[in-house]
Design an enzyme around this catalytic site. Sequence first.
Site, short mmCIF file in Angstrom:
data_model
loop_
_atom_site.label_atom_id
_atom_site.label_comp_id
_atom_site.label_asym_id
_atom_site.label_seq_id
_atom_site.Cartn_x
_atom_site.Cartn_y
_atom_site.Cartn_z
CD GLU A 46 -2.70 1.22 2.55
OE1 GLU A 46 -3.84 1.68 2.46
OE2 GLU A 46 -2.23 0.76 3.62
CE LYS A 128 -7.68 1.96 3.57
NZ LYS A 128 -6.49 2.05 4.45
CB CYS A 163 -4.67 -1.14 4.75
SG CYS A 163 -4.14 -1.03 6.47
#
EC number: 4.2.1.66
Length: 355
Positions: A46, A128, A163
Amino acid sequence: MAITKYKAAAVTSEPGWFDLEGGVRKTIDFINEAGQAGCKFVAFPEVWIPGYPYWMWKVTYLQSLPMLKRYRENSMAVDSEEMRRIRRAARDNQIFVSLGFSEIDHATLYLSQVLIGPDGAVINHRRKIKPTHVEKLVYGDGAGDTFMSVSETEIGRVGQLNCWENMNPFLKSLNVSAGEQVHVAAWPVYPGKERQVYPDPATNYADPASDLVTPEYAIETGTWTLAPFQRLSVEGLKINTPEGVEPETDPSVYNGHARIYRPDGSLVVKPEKDFDGLLFVDIDLNECHLTKVLADFAGHYMRPDLIRLLVDTRRKELITEADPNGSIATYSTRQRLGLDKPLEKKEGEDTPDVL
């Protein structure tokens, strides 16, 4: 033609902190290394470029400002020469690349991922959907047309999440519904349980991410799951500490958390704490058959007449434009960012961008 057996790699390394150019060079180095090792796919952590700002969990607002300014200055636009260099490296090595990066779009940062094909094209671009806790002070939310994860490719149906998206049951359901076979659970850098301080829950440490969340993703979805993770050095601790604050001196608690799991959730490989580089795996997509025949939550092992997920992939913008005919103009974030443009070699480029 579909490739069902191939070699893949997950990156576990220290990013080029606050250094866009250094991060691009290191990315290209790893793409070259994976390509030379015979890999068809390589996955990065990430926000690998320019590194995960873990300092945001530990500093005050005033302490964060100089670091935040520098971080924004070194974030990467998707329609940039830096991104094109990475795409050319994928093309030169004939390899698929899953890349996590801090994307700057106008004045907002996003926790973004791209899936680049062996022809250098951006197959998927996603953001995200919701930054986690203090991440909201740095990054914005993904939109309706930037959160889809799974792409149909010649190496299988490949998905990417960032994540804690990897423990979001709705996103897992969405990926399962797309028939995902290979998954990138991209993680940042954060400490192991040795650093847990009451009342901070264990959820907020690296060990559950590596050894609970990631294998659970693999076993629930029946996918090969690669979990690239960032690392830290003593120098990295210094760089990520604001001026006037004493830096930590032991980076080992931040290291050794990358993993690769089989579709049944069994561990393939984990690194030693001092390992920096590529973790390799030989993927056989046909192994997914026996896990999914037991539990396919998008098919024979689900009841859509009882439980359904509503997904809205429409783009929402602050400004809605009218086209010349008086109708609403429609275009995607992908189109606005120039990701539909073909990748051309830079002028005078005759050799691969090997650094």
